[in-house]
Design a protein around this motif. Structure first.
Motif, PDB file in Angstrom:
ATOM      1  N   ALA A   1       0.837  -1.198   0.000  1.00 28.74           N
ATOM      2  CA  ALA A   1       0.000   0.000   0.000  1.00 28.74           C
ATOM      3  C   ALA A   1       0.865   1.238   0.000  1.00 28.74           C
ATOM      4  O   ALA A   1       1.981   1.245   0.530  1.00 28.74           O
ATOM      5  CB  ALA A   1      -0.927  -0.002   1.215  1.00 28.74           C
ATOM      6  N   GLY A   2       0.361   2.301  -0.592  1.00 34.13           N
ATOM      7  CA  GLY A   2       1.110   3.555  -0.632  1.00 34.13           C
ATOM      8  C   GLY A   2       0.281   4.672  -1.208  1.00 34.13           C
ATOM      9  O   GLY A   2      -0.960   4.625  -1.219  1.00 34.13           O
ATOM     10  N   VAL A   3       0.973   5.677  -1.722  1.00 37.43           N
ATOM     11  CA  VAL A   3       0.339   6.870  -2.282  1.00 37.43           C
ATOM     12  C   VAL A   3       1.015   7.183  -3.613  1.00 37.43           C
ATOM     13  O   VAL A   3       2.231   7.010  -3.762  1.00 37.43           O
ATOM     14  CB  VAL A   3       0.480   8.065  -1.322  1.00 37.43           C
ATOM     15  CG1 VAL A   3      -0.037   9.349  -1.968  1.00 37.43           C
ATOM     16  CG2 VAL A   3      -0.261   7.807  -0.024  1.00 37.43           C
ATOM     17  N   ALA A   4       0.227   7.636  -4.592  1.00 39.34           N
ATOM     18  CA  ALA A   4       0.790   8.011  -5.891  1.00 39.34           C
ATOM     19  C   ALA A   4      -0.033   9.126  -6.518  1.00 39.34           C
ATOM     20  O   ALA A   4      -1.226   9.273  -6.251  1.00 39.34           O
ATOM     21  CB  ALA A   4       0.837   6.799  -6.828  1.00 39.34           C
ATOM     22  N   ASN A   5       0.628   9.894  -7.351  1.00 43.01           N
ATOM     23  CA  ASN A   5      -0.015  10.918  -8.173  1.00 43.01           C
ATOM     24  C   ASN A   5       0.362  10.580  -9.603  1.00 43.01           C
ATOM     25  O   ASN A   5       1.495  10.791 -10.021  1.00 43.01           O
ATOM     26  CB  ASN A   5       0.493  12.309  -7.780  1.00 43.01           C
ATOM     27  CG  ASN A   5      -0.178  13.424  -8.563  1.00 43.01           C
ATOM     28  OD1 ASN A   5      -0.864  13.187  -9.554  1.00 43.01           O
ATOM     29  ND2 ASN A   5       0.027  14.654  -8.120  1.00 43.01           N
ATOM     30  N   THR A   6      -0.570  10.011 -10.348  1.00 42.22           N
ATOM     31  CA  THR A   6      -0.212   9.385 -11.611  1.00 42.22           C
ATOM     32  C   THR A   6      -1.257   9.601 -12.695  1.00 42.22           C
ATOM     33  O   THR A   6      -2.447   9.757 -12.420  1.00 42.22           O
ATOM     34  CB  THR A   6      -0.001   7.864 -11.406  1.00 42.22           C
ATOM     35  OG1 THR A   6       0.200   7.232 -12.661  1.00 42.22           O
ATOM     36  CG2 THR A   6      -1.188   7.234 -10.716  1.00 42.22           C
ATOM     37  N   PHE A   7      -0.794   9.595 -13.933  1.00 42.76           N
ATOM     38  CA  PHE A   7      -1.666   9.735 -15.087  1.00 42.76           C
ATOM     39  C   PHE A   7      -2.618   8.549 -15.176  1.00 42.76           C
ATOM     40  O   PHE A   7      -2.202   7.396 -15.067  1.00 42.76           O
ATOM     41  CB  PHE A   7      -0.809   9.832 -16.358  1.00 42.76           C
ATOM     42  CG  PHE A   7      -1.604   9.994 -17.615  1.00 42.76           C
ATOM     43  CD1 PHE A   7      -2.207  11.209 -17.905  1.00 42.76           C
ATOM     44  CD2 PHE A   7      -1.752   8.950 -18.498  1.00 42.76           C
ATOM     45  CE1 PHE A   7      -2.945  11.366 -19.075  1.00 42.76           C
ATOM     46  CE2 PHE A   7      -2.479   9.101 -19.677  1.00 42.76           C
ATOM     47  CZ  PHE A   7      -3.078  10.323 -19.958  1.00 42.76           C
ATOM     48  N   GLU A   8      -3.891   8.810 -15.332  1.00 43.77           N
ATOM     49  CA  GLU A   8      -4.931   7.787 -15.462  1.00 43.77           C
ATOM     50  C   GLU A   8      -4.920   6.795 -14.299  1.00 43.77           C
ATOM     51  O   GLU A   8      -5.324   5.636 -14.461  1.00 43.77           O
ATOM     52  CB  GLU A   8      -4.799   7.049 -16.804  1.00 43.77           C
ATOM     53  CG  GLU A   8      -5.090   7.940 -17.996  1.00 43.77           C
ATOM     54  CD  GLU A   8      -5.096   7.179 -19.302  1.00 43.77           C
ATOM     55  OE1 GLU A   8      -4.559   6.050 -19.340  1.00 43.77           O
ATOM     56  OE2 GLU A   8      -5.629   7.718 -20.294  1.00 43.77           O
ATOM     57  N   ALA A   9      -4.433   7.219 -13.140  1.00 43.47           N
ATOM     58  CA  ALA A   9      -4.513   6.446 -11.894  1.00 43.47           C
ATOM     59  C   ALA A   9      -3.757   5.118 -11.947  1.00 43.47           C
ATOM     60  O   ALA A   9      -4.008   4.232 -11.128  1.00 43.47           O
ATOM     61  CB  ALA A   9      -5.975   6.192 -11.525  1.00 43.47           C
ATOM     62  N   THR A  10      -2.798   4.962 -12.846  1.00 47.39           N
ATOM     63  CA  THR A  10      -2.104   3.682 -13.018  1.00 47.39           C
ATOM     64  C   THR A  10      -0.770   3.654 -12.286  1.00 47.39           C
ATOM     65  O   THR A  10       0.078   4.523 -12.470  1.00 47.39           O
ATOM     66  CB  THR A  10      -1.856   3.394 -14.510  1.00 47.39           C
ATOM     67  OG1 THR A  10      -3.108   3.383 -15.200  1.00 47.39           O
ATOM     68  CG2 THR A  10      -1.172   2.054 -14.692  1.00 47.39           C
ATOM     69  N   VAL A  11      -0.606   2.613 -11.446  1.00 45.91           N
ATOM     70  CA  VAL A  11       0.656   2.364 -10.749  1.00 45.91           C
ATOM     71  C   VAL A  11       1.165   0.991 -11.178  1.00 45.91           C
ATOM     72  O   VAL A  11       0.461  -0.016 -11.044  1.00 45.91           O
ATOM     73  CB  VAL A  11       0.478   2.396  -9.225  1.00 45.91           C
ATOM     74  CG1 VAL A  11       1.778   1.994  -8.528  1.00 45.91           C
ATOM     75  CG2 VAL A  11       0.033   3.775  -8.763  1.00 45.91           C
ATOM     76  N   ASN A  12       2.359   0.937 -11.716  1.00 45.97           N
ATOM     77  CA  ASN A  12       2.968  -0.326 -12.128  1.00 45.97           C
ATOM     78  C   ASN A  12       3.793  -0.905 -10.983  1.00 45.97           C
ATOM     79  O   ASN A  12       4.327  -0.168 -10.157  1.00 45.97           O
ATOM     80  CB  ASN A  12       3.870  -0.093 -13.338  1.00 45.97           C
ATOM     81  CG  ASN A  12       3.111   0.489 -14.513  1.00 45.97           C
ATOM     82  OD1 ASN A  12       2.502  -0.223 -15.295  1.00 45.97           O
ATOM     83  ND2 ASN A  12       3.141   1.813 -14.619  1.00 45.97           N
ATOM     84  N   TYR A  13       3.892  -2.226 -10.947  1.00 44.35           N
ATOM     85  CA  TYR A  13       4.703  -2.822  -9.897  1.00 44.35           C
ATOM     86  C   TYR A  13       5.379  -4.093 -10.397  1.00 44.35           C
ATOM     87  O   TYR A  13       4.929  -4.744 -11.355  1.00 44.35           O
ATOM     88  CB  TYR A  13       3.875  -3.122  -8.640  1.00 44.35           C
ATOM     89  CG  TYR A  13       2.765  -4.133  -8.798  1.00 44.35           C
ATOM     90  CD1 TYR A  13       3.014  -5.505  -8.708  1.00 44.35           C
ATOM     91  CD2 TYR A  13       1.451  -3.723  -9.015  1.00 44.35           C
ATOM     92  CE1 TYR A  13       1.996  -6.427  -8.835  1.00 44.35           C
ATOM     93  CE2 TYR A  13       0.422  -4.642  -9.144  1.00 44.35           C
ATOM     94  CZ  TYR A  13       0.691  -5.994  -9.049  1.00 44.35           C
ATOM     95  OH  TYR A  13      -0.330  -6.906  -9.174  1.00 44.35           O
ATOM     96  N   GLN A  14       6.481  -4.427  -9.718  1.00 46.49           N
ATOM     97  CA  GLN A  14       7.214  -5.657 -10.001  1.00 46.49           C
ATOM     98  C   GLN A  14       7.786  -6.187  -8.704  1.00 46.49           C
ATOM     99  O   GLN A  14       8.334  -5.425  -7.905  1.00 46.49           O
ATOM    100  CB  GLN A  14       8.336  -5.399 -11.007  1.00 46.49           C
ATOM    101  CG  GLN A  14       9.192  -6.636 -11.300  1.00 46.49           C
ATOM    102  CD  GLN A  14      10.186  -6.391 -12.424  1.00 46.49           C
ATOM    103  OE1 GLN A  14       9.828  -5.892 -13.479  1.00 46.49           O
ATOM    104  NE2 GLN A  14      11.450  -6.734 -12.175  1.00 46.49           N
ATOM    105  N   ALA A  15       7.655  -7.478  -8.479  1.00 46.53           N
ATOM    106  CA  ALA A  15       8.233  -8.141  -7.309  1.00 46.53           C
ATOM    107  C   ALA A  15       9.192  -9.217  -7.807  1.00 46.53           C
ATOM    108  O   ALA A  15       8.827 -10.043  -8.656  1.00 46.53           O
ATOM    109  CB  ALA A  15       7.148  -8.759  -6.441  1.00 46.53           C
ATOM    110  N   THR A  16      10.410  -9.203  -7.270  1.00 45.28           N
ATOM    111  CA  THR A  16      11.441 -10.144  -7.715  1.00 45.28           C
ATOM    112  C   THR A  16      12.026 -10.865  -6.507  1.00 45.28           C
ATOM    113  O   THR A  16      12.452 -10.222  -5.542  1.00 45.28           O
ATOM    114  CB  THR A  16      12.563  -9.425  -8.473  1.00 45.28           C
ATOM    115  OG1 THR A  16      12.011  -8.723  -9.585  1.00 45.28           O
ATOM    116  CG2 THR A  16      13.609 -10.411  -8.954  1.00 45.28           C
TER     117      THR A  16
END
Length: 374
Positions: A300-315
């Motif tokens: 969980a977190g906070v973002a200010n992003t175009f079209e509300a999209t947050v990308n993520y990757q777990a390795t």
């Protein structure tokens, strides 16, 4: 300092002489040294692979000073709340949107504090001043750190990242003490306030005064200096739950001409727009180096992003197993909470959240946390 010491003519003369001598010192630009130390200290493990040539990590190590402990953030989710960290402050526009706040745990009621005396910045005379903060027990306060901004045109571009800490004592004073003396747990975060020593935080006549025994001597790039100054403003206002009252910085009760050789500090400092200084995406939970006893992990977190999209990757740093996808914030084009869940096998994992430019597909902002799943 007692009354006798304050009124001793010899001591006053010495203080003035030392102060005048210090004013003639022109410190050199310390940002290259900070960056060199950061490169030397960045630990291995693939953190921010796109930042290997320009990333800035925490500078040095420092002992924990004062009664505080780092708040791990376990179970800490990005629910909107009011910890004093709204975007619009003094001098900001009315159209600014508020940064959603994670709601810290409830804390003990503060005890009353007496008023104190301070030194008049123009004459050096002692005068009545505002009251210090009220003491609390086990309060959770925000502490802001600086971090390199990925994808910025300027390699030295930095942004503010918020963490949480548990303190006992006077909240803003302890938060500043952490910010100036303690190593952030996330190696991607750092502070240029190292070497500063806070004295008191007091409030009177619509101004919060943060008095330092000593201030950093580093001279910084103008843009970095502005963000570093806002690191103090955001931390103090967040701890006080007050994003409107400006911050006056003094040293030994006297006004300070400039911070980091760049920022005019002779008048109180207002809060900058969040979009100008805060990171556009960050992870609040799980915390850096957190050990989790189950395979289902909520990020969980906070973002200010175009079209509300947050990308993520777990390795998985041991097996190289990778999970990659995207999620959405509650609202787009403003600071807004996001959350997603991962099912992770046992082992060390690195979780990265990042934004992608709609113009050319490049990564523009990121935050990373390393955790251990048992």
């Amino acid at each position: 300092m007692n009354d006798h010491e304050r009124n001793d003519p010899f001591d006053d003369l010495m203080r003035r002489a030392l102060h005048d001598e210090a004013d003639r010192i022109e410190p050199a630009d310390a940002l290259p040294e900070i960056r060199d130390r950061a490169h030397a200290q960045r630990r291995s493990g693939g953190r921010r692979p796109w930042l290997l040539t320009t990333g800035v990590a925490a500078v040095g190590t420092a002992a924990a000073i004062g009664a505080f402990t780092v708040f791990t953030g376990a179970g800490h989710t990005a629910n909107p709340g009011n910890d004093g960290d709204a975007v619009a402050g003094s001098g900001t526009t009315a159209t600014a949107t508020a940064v959603p706040q994670s709601r810290p745990p409830s804390v003990a009621q503060p005890s009353p504090a007496p008023s104190v005396a301070s030194t008049d910045a123009s004459t050096g005379a002692t005068k009545a001043s505002g009251a210090p903060e009220q003491a609390v027990s086990n309060a959770v306060v925000p502490v802001y750190w600086m971090g390199q901004q990925v994808g910025a045109r300027k390699k030295t571009a930095t942004r503010l990242y918020r963490t949480w800490a548990k303190v006992s004592g006077r909240p803003a004073e302890e938060a500043v003490r952490i910010m100036t003396t303690k190593q952030p747990e996330d190696p991607d975060y750092f502070t240029v306030w190292r070497g500063a020593a806070v004295n008191t935080v007091t409030r009177s006549d619509g101004v919060v005064t943060v008095d330092f025994k000593q201030l950093p001597k580093a001279r910084l790039d103008a843009d970095v200096a502005q963000v570093a100054t806002q690191q103090l403003v955001y931390t103090v206002q967040g701890a006080l739950k007050d994003d409107q009252t400006p911050i006056q910085v003094t040293q030994g009760g006297r006004s300070v001409p400039k911070l980091f050789g760049q920022v005019d500090a002779t008048t109180p400092l207002g809060r900058a727009q969040a979009a100008d200084v805060q990171a556009f995406v960050w992870i609040e939970s799980p915390a850096e180096a957190q050990v989790l006893g189950e395979d289902k992990v909520t990020v969980a977190g906070v973002a200010n992003t175009f079209e509300a999209t947050v990308n993520y990757q777990a390795t998985n740093l041991k097996t190289r197993e990778t999970k990659k996808s995207f999620t959405s914030t509650q609202e787009g084009m403003k600071f807004s909470p996001y959350a997603f869940q991962l099912t992770l096998s046992p082992g060390p994992w690195q979780i990265s959240v990042y934004l992608v430019s709609p113009a050319d597909g490049t990564i523009t902002d990121t935050d990373t946390k390393s955790i251990l799943v048992k």
